[in-house]
Design a protein around this motif. Structure first.
Motif, PDB file in Angstrom:
ATOM      1  N   TRP A 191       0.738  -1.088   0.056  1.00 24.13           N
ATOM      2  CA  TRP A 191       0.016  -0.091   0.009  1.00 24.13           C
ATOM      3  C   TRP A 191       0.825   1.210  -0.134  1.00 24.13           C
ATOM      4  O   TRP A 191       0.260   2.376  -0.120  1.00 24.13           O
ATOM      5  N   VAL A 192       2.056   1.049   0.169  1.00 31.39           N
ATOM      6  CA  VAL A 192       3.123   2.466   0.100  1.00 31.39           C
ATOM      7  C   VAL A 192       3.401   2.876  -0.934  1.00 31.39           C
ATOM      8  O   VAL A 192       4.120   2.046  -1.706  1.00 31.39           O
ATOM      9  N   ASN A 193       3.465   4.189  -1.128  1.00 31.56           N
ATOM     10  CA  ASN A 193       4.016   4.687  -2.390  1.00 31.56           C
ATOM     11  C   ASN A 193       4.856   6.047  -2.258  1.00 31.56           C
ATOM     12  O   ASN A 193       4.959   6.831  -2.677  1.00 31.56           O
ATOM     13  N   PHE A 194       5.426   6.259  -0.946  1.00 35.79           N
ATOM     14  CA  PHE A 194       6.153   7.283  -0.536  1.00 35.79           C
ATOM     15  C   PHE A 194       7.291   6.681   0.282  1.00 35.79           C
ATOM     16  O   PHE A 194       7.378   5.491   0.917  1.00 35.79           O
ATOM     17  N   PRO A 195       8.361   7.631   0.394  1.00 41.73           N
ATOM     18  CA  PRO A 195       9.540   6.882   1.156  1.00 41.73           C
ATOM     19  C   PRO A 195       9.275   6.740   2.578  1.00 41.73           C
ATOM     20  O   PRO A 195       8.379   7.353   3.241  1.00 41.73           O
ATOM     21  N   VAL A 196       9.935   5.496   3.073  1.00 42.60           N
ATOM     22  CA  VAL A 196       9.659   5.221   4.566  1.00 42.60           C
ATOM     23  C   VAL A 196      10.984   5.119   5.229  1.00 42.60           C
ATOM     24  O   VAL A 196      12.028   4.354   4.583  1.00 42.60           O
ATOM     25  N   LEU A 197      11.220   5.762   6.213  1.00 45.43           N
ATOM     26  CA  LEU A 197      12.786   5.971   6.631  1.00 45.43           C
ATOM     27  C   LEU A 197      12.882   5.256   8.007  1.00 45.43           C
ATOM     28  O   LEU A 197      11.911   5.299   8.960  1.00 45.43           O
ATOM     29  N   ALA A 198      14.089   4.687   8.323  1.00 43.32           N
ATOM     30  CA  ALA A 198      14.619   4.485   9.623  1.00 43.32           C
ATOM     31  C   ALA A 198      16.193   4.252   9.351  1.00 43.32           C
ATOM     32  O   ALA A 198      16.483   3.118   9.035  1.00 43.32           O
ATOM     33  N   ALA A 199      16.907   5.152   9.612  1.00 45.93           N
ATOM     34  CA  ALA A 199      18.465   5.022   9.489  1.00 45.93           C
ATOM     35  C   ALA A 199      19.002   4.225  10.389  1.00 45.93           C
ATOM     36  O   ALA A 199      20.182   3.609  10.273  1.00 45.93           O
ATOM     37  N   ASN A 200      18.340   4.151  11.459  1.00 43.08           N
ATOM     38  CA  ASN A 200      19.138   3.384  12.581  1.00 43.08           C
ATOM     39  C   ASN A 200      18.724   2.143  12.919  1.00 43.08           C
ATOM     40  O   ASN A 200      18.965   1.573  14.050  1.00 43.08           O
ATOM     41  N   ALA A 217      12.498   0.337   3.512  1.00 41.15           N
ATOM     42  CA  ALA A 217      12.928   1.269   4.579  1.00 41.15           C
ATOM     43  C   ALA A 217      14.280   1.872   4.236  1.00 41.15           C
ATOM     44  O   ALA A 217      15.259   1.165   4.253  1.00 41.15           O
ATOM     45  N   LYS A 218      14.332   3.346   4.116  1.00 44.29           N
ATOM     46  CA  LYS A 218      15.748   4.038   3.699  1.00 44.29           C
ATOM     47  C   LYS A 218      15.973   4.936   4.691  1.00 44.29           C
ATOM     48  O   LYS A 218      15.362   5.086   5.671  1.00 44.29           O
ATOM     49  N   PRO A 219      17.451   5.246   4.552  1.00 43.35           N
ATOM     50  CA  PRO A 219      17.970   5.927   5.840  1.00 43.35           C
ATOM     51  C   PRO A 219      17.610   7.437   5.544  1.00 43.35           C
ATOM     52  O   PRO A 219      17.453   8.099   6.481  1.00 43.35           O
ATOM     53  N   TYR A 220      17.188   7.977   4.404  1.00 39.52           N
ATOM     54  CA  TYR A 220      16.875   8.999   4.114  1.00 39.52           C
ATOM     55  C   TYR A 220      16.009   9.326   2.692  1.00 39.52           C
ATOM     56  O   TYR A 220      15.967   8.272   1.819  1.00 39.52           O
ATOM     57  N   ALA A 221      15.618  10.540   2.459  1.00 46.51           N
ATOM     58  CA  ALA A 221      15.062  10.764   1.201  1.00 46.51           C
ATOM     59  C   ALA A 221      15.590  12.413   1.135  1.00 46.51           C
ATOM     60  O   ALA A 221      15.903  12.913   1.982  1.00 46.51           O
ATOM     61  N   ILE A 222      15.469  12.547  -0.450  1.00 45.84           N
ATOM     62  CA  ILE A 222      15.677  13.961  -0.749  1.00 45.84           C
ATOM     63  C   ILE A 222      14.561  14.373  -1.567  1.00 45.84           C
ATOM     64  O   ILE A 222      13.997  13.925  -2.606  1.00 45.84           O
ATOM     65  N   LEU A 223      13.947  15.661  -0.803  1.00 47.10           N
ATOM     66  CA  LEU A 223      12.696  16.110  -1.274  1.00 47.10           C
ATOM     67  C   LEU A 223      13.158  17.411  -2.007  1.00 47.10           C
ATOM     68  O   LEU A 223      14.288  17.935  -1.950  1.00 47.10           O
ATOM     69  N   HIS A 224      12.349  17.948  -2.710  1.00 47.99           N
ATOM     70  CA  HIS A 224      12.492  19.162  -3.483  1.00 47.99           C
ATOM     71  C   HIS A 224      11.285  20.288  -3.205  1.00 47.99           C
ATOM     72  O   HIS A 224       9.758  19.966  -3.336  1.00 47.99           O
ATOM     73  N   ALA A 225      11.713  21.498  -3.019  1.00 45.30           N
ATOM     74  CA  ALA A 225      10.770  22.600  -2.700  1.00 45.30           C
ATOM     75  C   ALA A 225      11.482  23.877  -2.805  1.00 45.30           C
ATOM     76  O   ALA A 225      12.464  24.077  -2.284  1.00 45.30           O
ATOM     77  N   GLY A 226      10.800  24.755  -3.620  1.00 40.92           N
ATOM     78  CA  GLY A 226      11.285  26.045  -3.884  1.00 40.92           C
ATOM     79  C   GLY A 226      12.727  26.092  -4.298  1.00 40.92           C
ATOM     80  O   GLY A 226      13.364  27.165  -4.163  1.00 40.92           O
ATOM     81  N   GLY A 227      12.980  25.173  -5.201  1.00 42.47           N
ATOM     82  CA  GLY A 227      14.199  24.731  -6.132  1.00 42.47           C
ATOM     83  C   GLY A 227      15.353  24.520  -5.230  1.00 42.47           C
ATOM     84  O   GLY A 227      16.623  24.420  -5.571  1.00 42.47           O
ATOM     85  N   LEU A 228      15.059  24.090  -3.849  1.00 45.35           N
ATOM     86  CA  LEU A 228      16.251  23.530  -3.000  1.00 45.35           C
ATOM     87  C   LEU A 228      16.131  22.118  -2.991  1.00 45.35           C
ATOM     88  O   LEU A 228      14.907  21.515  -3.183  1.00 45.35           O
TER      89      LEU A 228
END
Length: 863
Positions: A191-200, A217-228
């Motif tokens: 059911w999940v279509n978004f990043p799920v995180l747990a680096a530790n 389960a990923k350690p990080y995600a890179i999101l985009h907003a405002g050109g950043l």
């Protein structure tokens, strides 16, 4: 400008440190990680890639500030459906500050308000997204467990809702594992279509579901907003995870050091992103040797913001803490149970330092209550419909089990014992087939209070969300002493608020030492001799507290006692290791939730309590007279009635009828003036002969007429601003009054019943006859529904049990500030448990910080 390629105090680039090439920009969110060792995610980062989202606006010019909006939810705990909530002083302050027009503000301290619900949260999420372009929604964990929808669907609707509404990322919380690691893996994959995180977390390949979890389960995600580019690292809870692993739900997780792990990923993301944040389910303040938000901020460098969860609190306003380099980091917590949506606006600007990229130069915060004033989102209503239908098919959530005339709290308010905890432990102890000497339950196994009003099946799932069962154990007196001293040690770090709840047959004292919690100990442990207690209670002038005191007997160290416990702590959960290794465990198939519901139904009825009070007052001499008086009048009339001196029945009628009337919302109504105009015309023409009924209805209709807005109250061009404001206030008051009078004729029915000593059913029958005889307008569908709700309540409250908690002195606590104070008190305690806990007196010498009792001494949840 991206952050610098290397940090002066940081680690070397990844490919140089670990000897293999990492992808420069991470991998896409749906790419599968490679499996190549005993752990699917090798220490520390081997092939544990993060993921990136699609790029948005072009990069801003370095001299221009950029504003991004972070919408924040946490600890939703399956509150996809609205729920009753007794608003606390803290919540009232927050709501009054952020939403002064909220209907929750108008409620009294003891009134219930409706909060939460996915349909209302969806409206707020969509509204805030529409207000700006640079909006990200982050959830910091624990969408599972806490409502009956989880007990039926095991997390499917929670994850589907987050996917349906498009959360940008979520951190794994501790309660995602409540139905097992394999269930979490299945729900994520389906059911999940978004990043799920747990680096530790590292996942053990020998545990079911580990392959899927290591891939998703990923350690990080890179999101985009405002050109950043915004790098977000996720950190799951550890303080509760070890406790859960001690129970039946072994997770096979290898925990990683939070500070080292976070710093590694900050260093890894630095060359790739402009801003770095933490999505945390660690908690807030640390303690008991755990590292939480405050500690990870202070122990790392390079973070810009932290969104936290797990403690169910709101930080208002968000706090600013300093990292290792003295840089400010914004820390925000936005509450739990879908009561609020947090909005954190960050203004960012290029720092000019290649090591830090963009930094937060200012921020502002808003909190949106998810209350009855928020309209439902139609698309989310349609999304939830199949789940609601199936839920209602499997569990009759609207069934009323009993009535609570007063709050029954889950925590002790005056003494250490909890009223609700005592009832639950008694329910477990006295079950047929168990019949133990005493019972105990972990305090945080009870998740909320029983609020004043009808106790429904839905509420039972909210109070006891975990599917726990009763386990029977045999324990010697010495083992019981060991158990009680463990409870004292666990309670010491929480202000001596007991972390276990006990049944009525046991007495004990917890001696908690502030500066040396591990040396805390139990004393004065005694069990009731039930035969002596029964004989005492059968004597003339019996008193429960006196009989309990006279029937207490000290523990026999060699005697074997029977103990009823929650199966979670019986398996070692929450650090109860003395129970984990007990070989005598006898599991039962008796649900604690069902046991407590049965216990509630065994309480005296509200009717019998009012009969007793009626006799005590003396205006009616016998129980038979009191019974007859109650039988011949509507329950609404028993409220503030001097003959009964008892409001239990009247309050029950109000609360239960209001509960049933909720289901009338959405039915067709009508302007009460239509009914009243026709009725008053027939009355004026002398066509209605029943004087009493005519006067009663006319009195209500006069109020309806007075609530109509008159031409003089409308704004005129020549009105001053002050006059217009006064008229607007008058119109609002009249509109509210008219809304209350929509079913005004029902008040007439109740007044006639009270005046003529009729039951409500008899009064309704007379009104129906009157309507037919004089061809009066029929009640609208909505008003007819509300009238039926009152009829139902009038019948139900005559039979409902009245659940009333009670304070007692069976569990006492003493909080010592220093070890020396405790030692002086200890020397005066010759009993078995005190001496077994510390054969030479309390001592912390030789106690290592890594001692297992400390290591496991946390509960499975947070509050």
């Amino acid at each position: 400008m991206k952050r610098g390629q290397e940090r002066a105090a940081g680690l070397k680039p990844v490919e140089k440190s670990f000897g293999f090439r990492m992808m420069d920009q991470g991998v896409s969110c749906d790419e599968i990680a490679v499996k190549n060792s005993k752990l699917f995610v090798p220490p520390l980062v081997a092939l544990a890639f993060g993921c990136t989202t699609k790029e948005g606006a072009p990069p801003p010019r370095s001299e221009q500030p950029v504003e991004i909006t972070l919408l924040h939810t946490s600890d939703i705990h399956s509150r996809l459906l609205p729920y009753d909530f007794q608003i606390s002083a803290t919540d009232k302050r927050l709501i009054k500050h952020y939403a002064p027009d909220s209907p929750a503000i108008a409620q009294g301290a003891k009134d219930l308000v409706q909060m939460g619900g996915a349909t209302r949260l969806a409206t707020l999420i969509k509204r805030e997204r529409a207000r700006g372009e640079n909006v990200l929604w982050i959830d910091t964990g624990d969408p599972f467990q806490g409502g009956p929808i989880f007990n039926v669907f095991y997390g499917e609707p929670e994850f589907r809702f987050l996917s349906f509404l498009g959360v940008d990322l979520m951190t794994i919380g501790n309660h995602e594992f409540d139905a097992g690691q394999e269930n979490l893996a299945r729900q994520l994959e389906n059911w999940v279509n978004f990043p799920v995180l747990a680096a530790n977390y590292l996942w053990d390949r020998d545990t079911k579901g580990a392959e899927t979890l290591s891939r998703m389960a990923k350690p990080y995600a890179i999101l985009h907003a405002g050109g950043l580019k915004i790098g977000v690292v996720g950190m799951g809870d550890l303080s509760s995870m070890l406790s859960i692993g001690e129970g039946t739900n072994s997770m096979g997780i290898t925990p990683l050091n939070e500070i080292d792990t976070l710093q590694f990923w900050i260093n890894y993301l630095t060359p790739q992103v402009d801003v770095i944040g933490l999505s945390s389910h660690l908690g807030l303040t640390g303690g008991d040797g755990y590292t939480e938000d405050y500690e990870v901020i202070a122990g790392t460098e390079g973070l810009d913001f932290v969104l936290g969860g797990h403690l169910h609190i709101v930080l208002d306003p968000p706090q600013k803490h300093f990292d290792k380099l003295g840089r400010e980091v914004v820390l925000s917590h936005s509450g739990a149970f879908m009561k609020y949506l947090g909005r954190l606006d960050l203004v960012l600007k290029d720092s000019g330092d290649p090591a830090f990229g963009y930094e937060v130069i200012s921020h502002r915060y808003n909190l949106f209550p998810v209350d009855e004033s928020v309209p439902e989102d139609p698309a989310t209503v349609r999304f939830l419909e199949p789940y609601i239908q199936e839920l209602n098919r499997q569990v009759n959530l609207t069934r009323i089990i009993a009535y609570a005339p007063l709050l029954v709290p889950r925590f002790g308010r005056v003494k250490a014992g909890s009223q609700l905890g005592n009832i639950a432990a008694d329910a477990m102890t006295n079950l047929r087939g168990v019949q133990a000497d005493f019972g105990l339950n972990n305090t945080l196994g009870i998740r909320t209070d029983i609020v004043k009003g009808p106790i429904t099946q839905d509420q039972m799932f909210n109070v006891f969300p975990f599917d726990n069962f009763v386990t029977k154990l045999s324990m010697s007196g010495r083992e019981i002493c060991e158990l009680m001293s463990f409870v004292a040690r666990r309670s010491a770090g929480r202000g001596c608020q007991t972390q276990a709840q006990f049944s009525s047959r046991i007495h004990l004292k917890l001696n908690c030492i502030v500066d040396d919690p591990y040396s805390s100990f139990a004393s004065e442990v005694a069990l009731r001799n039930q035969a002596k207690y029964n004989d005492c209670m059968a004597s003339e002038g019996a008193n429960e507290n006196k009989c309990d005191l006279l029937s207490r007997e000290d523990l026999d160290p060699l005697r074997v006692y029977q103990v009823a416990a929650n199966d979670y702590i019986a398996a070692g959960g929450s650090g109860f290791r003395v129970l984990k290794f007990n070989p005598s465990k006898e599991p039962t198939d008796i649900s604690i939730r069902d046991a407590v519901a049965s216990k509630f139904q065994s309480f005296p009825t509200c009717r019998s309590l009012c009969v007793d009070k009626c006799v005590e007052k003396g205006e009616l001499r016998t129980k038979a007279e009191c019974e007859q008086a109650i039988e011949q009048m509507p329950l609404a009339a028993t409220k503030n009635n001097s003959r009964f001196n008892c409001d239990y029945l009247g309050n029950c009628f109000d609360d239960v009828s209001n509960y049933h009337a909720r289901f009338c919302e959405g039915r067709s109504g009508e302007d009460p003036l239509v009914y009243c105009t026709e009725f008053l015309a027939k009355q004026l023409a002398g066509r209605i002969q029943e004087t009493g009924w005519s006067e009663a209805i006319a009195q209500q209709c006069e109020q309806v007429q007075n609530a109509q807005i008159q031409p003089s109250e409308l704004d005129l061009p020549e009105d001053s601003e002050e006059v217009r404001a006064t008229k607007a206030k008058q119109r609002k008051l009249k509109e509210e009054k008219l809304q209350q009078l929509e079913c005004a004729v029902i008040s007439a029915i109740n007044s006639q019943a009270t005046l003529n000593n009729l039951t409500l059913e008899e009064a309704v029958q007379q009104f129906d006859d009157l309507t037919v005889r004089y061809n009066l307008p029929k009640l609208s569908d909505k008003c007819d529904c509300i009238l039926n709700a009152q009829l139902t309540a009038d019948n139900e409250c005559r039979e409902l049990a009245c659940v009333i908690g009670s304070e007692d002195n069976r569990l006492e606590t003493e909080l010592f500030e220093t070890y020396d104070q405790a030692w002086q008190a200890y020397k005066k305690l010759p009993d078995l448990c005190a001496h077994q806990a510390h054969s030479s007196g309390p001592s912390s010498e030789g106690v290592d910080d890594n001692d297992e009792d400390r290591f496991y001494g946390r509960d499975e949840g947070s509050e």
